[in-house]
Scaffold this active site. Structure first.
Site, PDB file in Angstrom:
ATOM      1  N   ASP A 167       0.768  -1.232   0.006  1.00 56.15           N
ATOM      2  CA  ASP A 167      -0.036  -0.173   0.021  1.00 56.15           C
ATOM      3  C   ASP A 167       1.013   1.276   0.051  1.00 56.15           C
ATOM      4  O   ASP A 167       2.223   1.280   0.306  1.00 56.15           O
ATOM      5  CB  ASP A 167      -1.005  -0.016   1.422  1.00 56.15           C
ATOM      6  CG  ASP A 167      -1.715   1.175   1.553  1.00 56.15           C
ATOM      7  OD1 ASP A 167      -2.493   1.819   0.514  1.00 56.15           O
ATOM      8  OD2 ASP A 167      -1.691   1.687   2.497  1.00 56.15           O
ATOM      9  N   ASP A 178      -0.134   4.987   1.144  1.00 53.93           N
ATOM     10  CA  ASP A 178      -0.033   5.796   2.268  1.00 53.93           C
ATOM     11  C   ASP A 178      -0.032   5.224   3.694  1.00 53.93           C
ATOM     12  O   ASP A 178      -0.855   4.057   3.892  1.00 53.93           O
ATOM     13  CB  ASP A 178      -1.598   6.548   2.369  1.00 53.93           C
ATOM     14  CG  ASP A 178      -1.535   7.508   0.964  1.00 53.93           C
ATOM     15  OD1 ASP A 178      -2.286   8.660   0.970  1.00 53.93           O
ATOM     16  OD2 ASP A 178      -0.997   6.952  -0.113  1.00 53.93           O
ATOM     17  N   GLU A 213      -0.570  10.382   4.842  1.00 54.52           N
ATOM     18  CA  GLU A 213      -1.796  10.271   4.102  1.00 54.52           C
ATOM     19  C   GLU A 213      -2.046  11.310   3.035  1.00 54.52           C
ATOM     20  O   GLU A 213      -2.151  12.594   3.436  1.00 54.52           O
ATOM     21  CB  GLU A 213      -3.231  10.037   4.948  1.00 54.52           C
ATOM     22  CG  GLU A 213      -3.198   8.690   5.866  1.00 54.52           C
ATOM     23  CD  GLU A 213      -3.491   7.528   5.055  1.00 54.52           C
ATOM     24  OE1 GLU A 213      -4.206   7.838   4.030  1.00 54.52           O
ATOM     25  OE2 GLU A 213      -3.319   6.452   5.448  1.00 54.52           O
TER      26      GLU A 213
END
Length: 211
Positions: free
Chosen positions: A11, A13, A20
């Protein structure tokens, strides 16, 4: 060059990077706190990811595209990311990143870090500013799992030779599809369902688990 032996998919973030991105963009619109709260709920799995993403992106309407440079300047790679990517490549593996975030940021970060392949959402722009909409299909949990299997299949890598690393509820399908699903910097629901939980926020912890 020999075919890759294995695939590691992260992933973006709070996994590949410490930030984020949607919260950084929301700061540019003066709506950081409300978007941060909505992101937290989505990562915990309390709301549908695609619905949540659309509502959070709507809060970005009017943010100028010049904000991307300011956001990029605030990005912090996660500790150990360079070492992990180097170790994957040294052992004959490939690194992918699939993100509920945005190509506008990942297209700069991913190649800088040595990522081989990546996929993310794309923000619609009109007149030099964000429209508050996502362009095309949304990269949700199902799309993340599909990406892992698609990339593995393209290189004839068996699913058993894949590792998925994520932190939020939208990573669970990808983690389940992989040979090994690792919870990293993760929410409680993700830690509960992962094959293994990485405690320290340092991606070097993954290196001993590589094939």
């Amino acid at each position: 060059m020999p075919d890759p032996r294995f695939l590691v998919v992260l992933d973006a973030d709070s996994t590949l990077i410490r930030n984020e991105v949607i919260e950084l963009l929301a700061d540019e619109a003066g709506r950081g706190p409300e978007v941060a709260a909505a992101t937290e709920a989505a990562m915990r799995g309390e709301v549908d990811f695609a619905t949540s993403l659309r509502s959070r992106v709507a809060a970005l309407e009017g943010v100028p595209v010049t904000a991307f440079a300011r956001v990029l300047a605030r990005i912090e790679p996660t500790p150990g990311v360079h070492e992990l990517i180097h170790a994957v490549h040294a052992r004959g593996g490939r690194v992918g990143v699939v993100s509920g975030g945005f190509h506008e940021i990942l297209d700069t970060i991913a190649p800088d870090l040595g990522v081989d392949v990546w996929r993310a959402n794309r923000l619609a722009v009109r007149g030099g500013a964000l429209t508050g909409q996502v362009e095309g299909g949304i990269v949700d949990a199902a799309a993340k799992a599909f990406s892992l299997l698609e990339w593995a299949g393209a290189d004839a890598i068996p699913a058993s030779q894949t590792i998925a690393i994520g932190d939020g509820a939208n990573d669970l399908k990808m983690m389940d599809a992989a040979g090994l699903g690792l919870a990293f910097n993760a929410k409680p629901a993700v830690r509960a369902q992962a094959d293994l939980v990485i405690g320290p926020v340092d991606l070097r912890e993954v290196i001993p688990l590589l094939p």
